[in-house]
Design a protein around this motif. Structure first.
Motif, PDB file in Angstrom:
ATOM      1  N   SER A 132       6.194  -3.447  -0.719  1.00  0.00           N
ATOM      2  CA  SER A 132       4.833  -3.890  -1.027  1.00  0.00           C
ATOM      3  C   SER A 132       3.827  -3.432   0.015  1.00  0.00           C
ATOM      4  O   SER A 132       2.616  -3.452  -0.242  1.00  0.00           O
ATOM      5  CB  SER A 132       4.797  -5.419  -1.140  1.00  0.00           C
ATOM      6  OG  SER A 132       5.268  -6.017   0.053  1.00  0.00           O
ATOM      7  N   ASN A 133       4.317  -3.016   1.235  1.00  0.00           N
ATOM      8  CA  ASN A 133       3.421  -2.545   2.290  1.00  0.00           C
ATOM      9  C   ASN A 133       3.547  -1.055   2.559  1.00  0.00           C
ATOM     10  O   ASN A 133       2.872  -0.521   3.430  1.00  0.00           O
ATOM     11  CB  ASN A 133       3.708  -3.299   3.593  1.00  0.00           C
ATOM     12  CG  ASN A 133       3.389  -4.775   3.484  1.00  0.00           C
ATOM     13  OD1 ASN A 133       2.431  -5.165   2.817  1.00  0.00           O
ATOM     14  ND2 ASN A 133       4.204  -5.600   4.121  1.00  0.00           N
ATOM     15  N   VAL A 156       0.065   0.204  -4.860  1.00  0.00           N
ATOM     16  CA  VAL A 156       0.835  -0.044  -6.067  1.00  0.00           C
ATOM     17  C   VAL A 156       0.269   0.727  -7.257  1.00  0.00           C
ATOM     18  O   VAL A 156      -0.923   1.059  -7.303  1.00  0.00           O
ATOM     19  CB  VAL A 156       0.876  -1.565  -6.357  1.00  0.00           C
ATOM     20  CG1 VAL A 156      -0.479  -2.072  -6.837  1.00  0.00           C
ATOM     21  CG2 VAL A 156       1.953  -1.901  -7.373  1.00  0.00           C
ATOM     22  N   THR A 204       5.040   4.040  -7.567  1.00  0.00           N
ATOM     23  CA  THR A 204       5.088   2.655  -7.079  1.00  0.00           C
ATOM     24  C   THR A 204       4.665   1.711  -8.201  1.00  0.00           C
ATOM     25  O   THR A 204       3.791   0.865  -8.021  1.00  0.00           O
ATOM     26  CB  THR A 204       4.172   2.477  -5.857  1.00  0.00           C
ATOM     27  OG1 THR A 204       2.821   2.795  -6.245  1.00  0.00           O
ATOM     28  CG2 THR A 204       4.596   3.383  -4.718  1.00  0.00           C
ATOM     29  N   GLY A 232       4.281  -1.253 -10.305  1.00  0.00           N
ATOM     30  CA  GLY A 232       4.518  -2.663 -10.037  1.00  0.00           C
ATOM     31  C   GLY A 232       4.906  -3.440 -11.276  1.00  0.00           C
ATOM     32  O   GLY A 232       4.824  -2.950 -12.407  1.00  0.00           O
ATOM     33  N   TRP A 280       7.780  -3.488  -5.549  1.00  0.00           N
ATOM     34  CA  TRP A 280       6.458  -3.033  -5.099  1.00  0.00           C
ATOM     35  C   TRP A 280       5.415  -4.135  -5.021  1.00  0.00           C
ATOM     36  O   TRP A 280       4.463  -4.031  -4.262  1.00  0.00           O
ATOM     37  CB  TRP A 280       5.937  -1.930  -6.024  1.00  0.00           C
ATOM     38  CG  TRP A 280       6.823  -0.731  -6.065  1.00  0.00           C
ATOM     39  CD1 TRP A 280       7.531  -0.254  -7.125  1.00  0.00           C
ATOM     40  CD2 TRP A 280       7.121   0.146  -4.977  1.00  0.00           C
ATOM     41  NE1 TRP A 280       8.255   0.857  -6.781  1.00  0.00           N
ATOM     42  CE2 TRP A 280       8.019   1.131  -5.455  1.00  0.00           C
ATOM     43  CE3 TRP A 280       6.727   0.205  -3.639  1.00  0.00           C
ATOM     44  CZ2 TRP A 280       8.514   2.156  -4.666  1.00  0.00           C
ATOM     45  CZ3 TRP A 280       7.223   1.224  -2.840  1.00  0.00           C
ATOM     46  CH2 TRP A 280       8.103   2.181  -3.342  1.00  0.00           C
ATOM     47  N   ILE A 281       5.566  -5.203  -5.822  1.00  0.00           N
ATOM     48  CA  ILE A 281       4.494  -6.201  -5.847  1.00  0.00           C
ATOM     49  C   ILE A 281       4.972  -7.471  -6.535  1.00  0.00           C
ATOM     50  O   ILE A 281       5.931  -7.459  -7.318  1.00  0.00           O
ATOM     51  CB  ILE A 281       3.244  -5.644  -6.587  1.00  0.00           C
ATOM     52  CG1 ILE A 281       1.999  -6.495  -6.283  1.00  0.00           C
ATOM     53  CG2 ILE A 281       3.499  -5.561  -8.085  1.00  0.00           C
ATOM     54  CD1 ILE A 281       0.702  -5.866  -6.766  1.00  0.00           C
TER      55      ILE A 281
END
Length: 439
Positions: free
Chosen positions: A84-85, A89, A117, A119, A207-208
């Motif tokens: 996630s960092n 996303v 990425t 999400g 990813w999120i």
């Protein structure tokens, strides 16, 4: 003169050029750039170099880039980062690593393959349906997922790494818990729990995490209140007034976010309240009044035409307030019964004082306009005595007799029998007392 100046200038340029330092060679580019997941949410980035400092960047397919990390010379050539960092996303990106020498000169970058990425899709509540056993059926939609334009990239994860988390948020009445569901799920039934409590729908992958109180994926399953007060006795066709209470509790945690913790129930927009009646338990309920957008406590006037059972029924209710959906199940009050009596339009003698032997006429007029016998009675000081029956046709009748009992004043009354009108019972009813003095 001109030729000499040109020759001199050329010589100076040649002399100056011979004194410039040679360009510094750029350091060698790193090798063996590796991207891998060390668990379901953390990425490991590693590479090989000759001990130089490094700069790690994220490059997007739109041409932009930004620095993700810098390392000093001799530092470990790897680091970990939560997915996630790691990168923005729902984009296509790649990682580049360059070596940097002491003069700040960068090597050619070593780049990873492009990877996406994508999400987890954002959830949005569409309905919360309370069920008879106290559970609630939840339904939501999921936003469309972008197409995967980099299939089988180095950071692709199996679909089992994505799931839906239905969170029952801890409140004073219920302990928090989660219901983990497979990716793509859009409905679930939460078993009965003490209300009120909040529910969040979240979707998450590497990813999120999306949903919850940040969007229309938060809901409060609350409690409704209902109350009904009305007279136990009423008169046929006369208005009666009832006091009704109907509202929902909007405060899952009254000690934190309720304006009035002592009275967490408030009137809410869209709540519909139904006044229902039936002659008795053998008959179905029938709605005789429907009220909406009332205060928490409100008054209602209506006319009665027979004894009935009453209740206040509040259907299941839902309301979207900003981004939060509030839902309450249907509720009804216990049964209230009102007995309805005959209404005396007119009753009494044509005179209150008569001479012995004088004709005296009794007039009776009632509603409903029934055909029955009215019982004319007089009081002997201890008991009521039957005098005669007065036939009533369409609610009206008279009876004439000669006054007797010189020097007496007696109290009189009429009693109409119990009856049924249009399927509704009318109770036996005693009229107001009227008097006759005989001289």
């Amino acid at each position: 003169m001109r030729r000499t100046l040109v020759a001199l200038t050329a010589g100076l340029l040649l002399l100056g050029g011979s004194q410039l330092p040679a360009s510094a060679a750029a350091p060698a580019a790193p090798t063996d750039l590796q991207l891998s997941w060390i668990n379901t949410a953390v990425v490991k980035v590693s590479w090989t170099d000759a001990g130089e400092a490094n700069i790690v960047r994220v490059e997007t397919d739109s041409g932009s880039s930004y620095t993700l990390r810098t390392t000093k010379a001799g530092a470990l050539n790897e680091f970990t980062k939560a997915g996630s960092n790691l990168a923005p996303v729902d984009r296509v990106v790649r990682i580049s690593v360059a070596s940097v020498d002491d003069a700040g000169v960068e090597s050619a970058p070593l780049v990873s393959p492009w990877f996406d990425t994508i999400g987890a899709p954002r959830p949005t509540f569409t309905a919360g349906t309370p069920l008879a056993d106290g559970s609630i059926k939840l339904d939501w939609t999921l936003d469309p997922v972008p197409a995967d334009t980099t299939p089988n990239d180095p950071l692709d994860r199996p679909s089992t790494n994505e799931h839906v988390d239905v969170q029952v948020v801890e409140s004073p009445t219920v302990k928090g818990q989660s219901f983990i569901l497979p990716a793509g799920t859009t409905t679930v039934t939460v078993p009965p729990l003490p209300r009120p409590y909040a529910i969040n729908i979240l979707t998450l992958n590497e990813w999120i995490l999306r949903g919850g109180a940040t969007g229309q994926s938060s809901m409060v399953f609350t409690a409704m209140t209902a109350g009904l007060t009305l007279p136990g006795t009423a008169v046929y066709s006369n208005p009666v007034q009832l006091t009704a209470i109907a509202g929902a509790r909007l405060c899952p945690n009254p000690t934190v976010n309720c304006p009035d913790p002592s009275n967490p129930f408030v009137a809410n927009p869209g709540i519909v309240t139904e006044l229902q009646s039936r002659p008795d338990a053998a008959h179905p309920w029938k709605t005789i009044g429907r009220y909406s957008n009332q205060a928490l406590k409100f008054l209602v006037n209506f006319r009665v035409y027979g004894g009935s059972q009453y209740r206040l029924f509040v259907p299941a209710w839902s309301h979207l307030n900003g981004k939060e959906l509030t839902v309450a199940p249907a509720i009804s009050t216990s049964v209230r019964t009102t007995t309805v009596q005959t209404r005396y339009v007119a009753v009494g003698f044509n005179t209150s004082v008569a001479q012995v032997g004088q004709p005296v006429t009794t007039t009776v007029s009632i509603q409903p306009a029934a055909t029955v016998r009215a019982d004319l009675q007089w009081y002997d000081g201890k008991l009521w005595r039957h005098a005669t029956y007065i036939p009533l046709t369409n609610g009206k009748g008279t009876f004439t007799f000669k006054a007797a009992g010189r020097g007496t004043t007696r109290s009189w009354r009429v009693i109409t029998p119990a009856m049924t009108m249009n399927g509704q019972p009318i109770a036996a009813t005693t009229s107001p007392i009227f008097k006759l003095t005989v001289r």
